[in-house]
Design a protein around this motif. Sequence first.
Motif, PDB file in Angstrom:
ATOM      1  N   GLY A 105       4.822  77.541 -32.906  1.00 53.09           N
ATOM      2  CA  GLY A 105       4.579  76.240 -34.693  1.00 53.09           C
ATOM      3  C   GLY A 105       4.816  75.342 -33.971  1.00 53.09           C
ATOM      4  O   GLY A 105       4.634  74.586 -34.983  1.00 53.09           O
ATOM      5  N   LEU A 106       6.064  75.205 -33.808  1.00 57.97           N
ATOM      6  CA  LEU A 106       5.944  73.745 -33.583  1.00 57.97           C
ATOM      7  C   LEU A 106       5.504  72.926 -32.446  1.00 57.97           C
ATOM      8  O   LEU A 106       4.824  72.373 -33.276  1.00 57.97           O
ATOM      9  CB  LEU A 106       7.935  73.621 -32.727  1.00 57.97           C
ATOM     10  CG  LEU A 106       8.841  72.549 -32.505  1.00 57.97           C
ATOM     11  CD1 LEU A 106       9.210  71.150 -33.868  1.00 57.97           C
ATOM     12  CD2 LEU A 106       9.895  72.227 -31.599  1.00 57.97           C
ATOM     13  N   VAL A 107       5.355  73.604 -31.543  1.00 62.03           N
ATOM     14  CA  VAL A 107       4.109  72.628 -31.031  1.00 62.03           C
ATOM     15  C   VAL A 107       3.016  72.611 -31.928  1.00 62.03           C
ATOM     16  O   VAL A 107       2.071  71.837 -31.563  1.00 62.03           O
ATOM     17  CB  VAL A 107       2.987  73.865 -29.667  1.00 62.03           C
ATOM     18  CG1 VAL A 107       2.161  72.688 -28.861  1.00 62.03           C
ATOM     19  CG2 VAL A 107       4.625  74.257 -28.694  1.00 62.03           C
ATOM     20  N   VAL A 108       2.018  73.434 -33.036  1.00 64.06           N
ATOM     21  CA  VAL A 108       1.115  73.387 -33.495  1.00 64.06           C
ATOM     22  C   VAL A 108       1.611  71.829 -34.528  1.00 64.06           C
ATOM     23  O   VAL A 108       0.708  70.882 -35.237  1.00 64.06           O
ATOM     24  CB  VAL A 108       0.498  74.654 -34.210  1.00 64.06           C
ATOM     25  CG1 VAL A 108      -0.212  74.178 -35.605  1.00 64.06           C
ATOM     26  CG2 VAL A 108       0.228  75.515 -32.893  1.00 64.06           C
ATOM     27  N   ALA A 109       2.486  71.706 -34.994  1.00 66.62           N
ATOM     28  CA  ALA A 109       3.166  71.457 -36.033  1.00 66.62           C
ATOM     29  C   ALA A 109       3.116  69.381 -35.540  1.00 66.62           C
ATOM     30  O   ALA A 109       2.873  68.359 -36.367  1.00 66.62           O
ATOM     31  CB  ALA A 109       4.794  71.198 -36.190  1.00 66.62           C
ATOM     32  N   LEU A 110       3.554  69.286 -34.151  1.00 63.37           N
ATOM     33  CA  LEU A 110       4.115  68.448 -33.264  1.00 63.37           C
ATOM     34  C   LEU A 110       2.552  67.778 -33.063  1.00 63.37           C
ATOM     35  O   LEU A 110       2.132  67.174 -33.368  1.00 63.37           O
ATOM     36  CB  LEU A 110       4.440  68.157 -32.089  1.00 63.37           C
ATOM     37  CG  LEU A 110       5.852  68.535 -32.528  1.00 63.37           C
ATOM     38  CD1 LEU A 110       6.919  68.608 -31.646  1.00 63.37           C
ATOM     39  CD2 LEU A 110       6.611  67.299 -33.085  1.00 63.37           C
ATOM     40  N   GLY A 111       1.492  68.854 -32.953  1.00 62.53           N
ATOM     41  CA  GLY A 111      -0.019  68.837 -33.350  1.00 62.53           C
ATOM     42  C   GLY A 111      -0.282  67.842 -34.847  1.00 62.53           C
ATOM     43  O   GLY A 111      -0.914  66.722 -33.756  1.00 62.53           O
ATOM     44  N   ARG A 112      -0.205  68.070 -35.809  1.00 69.88           N
ATOM     45  CA  ARG A 112      -0.558  68.134 -36.004  1.00 69.88           C
ATOM     46  C   ARG A 112      -0.283  66.438 -36.347  1.00 69.88           C
ATOM     47  O   ARG A 112      -0.785  65.607 -37.948  1.00 69.88           O
ATOM     48  CB  ARG A 112      -0.638  68.869 -37.676  1.00 69.88           C
ATOM     49  CG  ARG A 112      -1.248  70.310 -37.408  1.00 69.88           C
ATOM     50  CD  ARG A 112      -1.206  71.393 -39.117  1.00 69.88           C
ATOM     51  NE  ARG A 112      -2.665  70.517 -39.120  1.00 69.88           N
ATOM     52  CZ  ARG A 112      -2.738  70.972 -40.421  1.00 69.88           C
ATOM     53  NH1 ARG A 112      -2.382  71.752 -41.251  1.00 69.88           N
ATOM     54  NH2 ARG A 112      -3.665  70.105 -41.043  1.00 69.88           N
ATOM     55  N   LEU A 113       0.859  66.311 -36.104  1.00 73.75           N
ATOM     56  CA  LEU A 113       2.013  64.998 -37.029  1.00 73.75           C
ATOM     57  C   LEU A 113       0.524  63.943 -35.798  1.00 73.75           C
ATOM     58  O   LEU A 113       2.033  62.999 -35.710  1.00 73.75           O
ATOM     59  CB  LEU A 113       2.931  65.130 -36.533  1.00 73.75           C
ATOM     60  CG  LEU A 113       3.780  65.630 -38.094  1.00 73.75           C
ATOM     61  CD1 LEU A 113       5.197  66.484 -37.713  1.00 73.75           C
ATOM     62  CD2 LEU A 113       3.115  64.995 -39.137  1.00 73.75           C
ATOM     63  N   SER A 114       0.594  64.331 -34.527  1.00 75.57           N
ATOM     64  CA  SER A 114       0.225  63.100 -33.262  1.00 75.57           C
ATOM     65  C   SER A 114      -0.753  62.613 -34.085  1.00 75.57           C
ATOM     66  O   SER A 114      -1.563  62.421 -34.788  1.00 75.57           O
ATOM     67  CB  SER A 114      -0.932  64.233 -32.321  1.00 75.57           C
ATOM     68  OG  SER A 114      -0.786  63.018 -31.755  1.00 75.57           O
ATOM     69  N   ARG A 115      -0.819  61.031 -32.957  1.00 72.79           N
ATOM     70  CA  ARG A 115      -1.661  59.866 -33.617  1.00 72.79           C
ATOM     71  C   ARG A 115      -2.540  60.038 -33.129  1.00 72.79           C
ATOM     72  O   ARG A 115      -3.530  59.740 -33.540  1.00 72.79           O
ATOM     73  CB  ARG A 115      -0.404  58.670 -33.073  1.00 72.79           C
ATOM     74  CG  ARG A 115       0.445  58.141 -34.207  1.00 72.79           C
ATOM     75  CD  ARG A 115       1.198  57.555 -33.788  1.00 72.79           C
ATOM     76  NE  ARG A 115       0.764  56.001 -33.389  1.00 72.79           N
ATOM     77  CZ  ARG A 115       1.221  55.076 -32.427  1.00 72.79           C
ATOM     78  NH1 ARG A 115       2.798  54.890 -32.074  1.00 72.79           N
ATOM     79  NH2 ARG A 115       0.378  54.452 -32.645  1.00 72.79           N
ATOM     80  N   SER A 116      -3.069  61.047 -32.220  1.00 70.81           N
ATOM     81  CA  SER A 116      -4.049  61.095 -31.464  1.00 70.81           C
ATOM     82  C   SER A 116      -4.776  61.768 -32.401  1.00 70.81           C
ATOM     83  O   SER A 116      -4.419  63.393 -32.586  1.00 70.81           O
ATOM     84  CB  SER A 116      -4.264  62.071 -30.011  1.00 70.81           C
ATOM     85  OG  SER A 116      -4.829  62.556 -29.297  1.00 70.81           O
ATOM     86  N   THR A 117      -6.264  61.346 -32.261  1.00 74.67           N
ATOM     87  CA  THR A 117      -7.204  62.070 -33.528  1.00 74.67           C
ATOM     88  C   THR A 117      -7.694  63.002 -32.663  1.00 74.67           C
ATOM     89  O   THR A 117      -7.935  64.741 -33.686  1.00 74.67           O
ATOM     90  CB  THR A 117      -8.554  61.334 -33.540  1.00 74.67           C
ATOM     91  OG1 THR A 117      -8.198  59.944 -33.564  1.00 74.67           O
ATOM     92  CG2 THR A 117      -8.641  61.457 -34.940  1.00 74.67           C
ATOM     93  N   ILE A 118      -7.624  63.069 -31.495  1.00 69.78           N
ATOM     94  CA  ILE A 118      -8.126  65.487 -31.174  1.00 69.78           C
ATOM     95  C   ILE A 118      -6.963  65.990 -30.646  1.00 69.78           C
ATOM     96  O   ILE A 118      -7.818  67.389 -31.232  1.00 69.78           O
ATOM     97  CB  ILE A 118      -8.670  64.602 -29.622  1.00 69.78           C
ATOM     98  CG1 ILE A 118      -9.475  63.476 -28.821  1.00 69.78           C
ATOM     99  CG2 ILE A 118      -8.953  65.768 -28.169  1.00 69.78           C
ATOM    100  CD1 ILE A 118     -10.083  62.981 -27.350  1.00 69.78           C
ATOM    101  N   ILE A 119      -5.729  65.468 -30.334  1.00 69.90           N
ATOM    102  CA  ILE A 119      -5.109  66.621 -30.973  1.00 69.90           C
ATOM    103  C   ILE A 119      -4.568  66.915 -32.193  1.00 69.90           C
ATOM    104  O   ILE A 119      -4.356  68.109 -32.423  1.00 69.90           O
ATOM    105  CB  ILE A 119      -3.606  66.161 -30.711  1.00 69.90           C
ATOM    106  CG1 ILE A 119      -4.056  66.031 -28.827  1.00 69.90           C
ATOM    107  CG2 ILE A 119      -2.300  66.949 -30.616  1.00 69.90           C
ATOM    108  CD1 ILE A 119      -3.008  65.077 -28.104  1.00 69.90           C
TER     109      ILE A 119
END
Lengths: 242, 252
Positions: B57-71
């Motif tokens: 869940g943390l990995v996904v959350a960091l993904g959603r907050l990522s500045r990379s549009t793809i991630i």
Amino acid sequence: MAPIIQISQVHKHFGAVHALKGVSLDIEKGEVVVIIGPSGSGKSTLLRCINRLEEFDAGSITVDGIPLDSAENINAVRTEVGMVFQQFNLFPHLTVLKNITLAQQVIRKRTSIEAENIARQLLTKVGIPEKADFYPGQLSGGQQQRVAIARALAMNPKIMLFDEPTSALDPEMIQEVLDVMMSLAKEGMTMVVVSHEIGFAKAAADRAILMDGGLIVEEAPPDVLFDHPKEERTKSFLSKVL
Amino acid sequence: MEFDRWWIMVAAVVVLILLLVFLKPDPYQRILLFVRNGIWTTISITGLSFLLVMVFGLVVALGRLSRSTIIKGIATVYVEIIRGIPMLVQLIFWYFAFPSLIQGIGDLFNIAAFSNYKANAVAMAILGLTVGYSAYMSEVYRAGIQSISRGQMEAARSLGMTYFQAMRYVILPQAVRVILPPVGNEFITLLKDSSLVSVVAVADMTRRGREFMAANFIPIQTWVMVALLYLVMTLLATRLVAWMERKFKMER
């Protein structure tokens, strides 16, 4: 010797807003520069570009010989450049002491004893050694800002950036923070200060700069800029501030 | 620390179970002994899934907050799809459809290991719960991380910390206080939803209850017992979360 900060033709856009319109500025080692200007003039943005908290769109900035381009260089520059914020931004979940030791241990790899010794020395320097074990929420604004200065100094920065360090403070607490900044200036620290504290600027600064509309309008020694400004824009701004 | 009076409720349910088991061993002791293995299955599936959910869940959350549009895009699509499909359907997919898919791929490309793939019911159940609940948990994390002011990240970065160092030492320790209640909530919901795995060949408490009922035809007593067992667990979990919340508050 080359200037410790070299800013050349820096542009920055926030969406449609052109916040910096090609600003160039060289700052020598040991120099204290105060930047004033109306809100929205780009002065904070310029300051935040120096340690790349804000990315710029064009131009270049070199700090202590390191160009701000790659991620490694940005982190290298950030460890050399201390920053003090308007809202202090202390870490509320850590004690004052831990606030000052955290980055020393994580980045500088100092032992906890080393880091604590440095932290206590710095707390003495900023005048609140007795607050080491308090949490930031238990301190006054002026005390918090002094801790923030100590936190930045603990990394042994070559340059200190101050982003309106006294704007969020009650009037009676402003002087205690300015006193700390004044003593830093006397020690020869290179400082870039965004602030409207004219008294500090006159007493400590080597140069004062007025920014407006994303450009440097006028720069001169503080006595000249504040008392005998050349530009109309500077005169009208100072008439509102003083 | 002040005594938390809601512990009385936990004690009351435990006493009720004990009274039933000792005063009316037939059928209650028989039910308890029969579903005993199921209790451990429920606890271990819930515990293991929850640990994985906390990490993923943390990995996904960091993904959603990522500045990379793809991630960010991948993480967002994952969350939106998973949240839109019932948990039961997801579990059925992982146990029945996923192995067929693997076997089909094995047949197509002549990979013997894939063609002979047999799903392990417990593993598929944990996989299904983890994939499903990580989507919800990522939203809890995201809200917690976003509740910390931007200045905290900037201060940490200005001291030379990397993004992950700032997360680890500055942002997450503060976010924990914010997300503890909703995380506790997710745990309790996961514990209850783990009963869904009874549909996909896992002998948890619910499935053992159904088996006992089918053999003995005493539905009322069976389900009273099973319900009480779930209740003890959820009430206990609620108390635990409340205790942790107070502990964090005191440390502040």
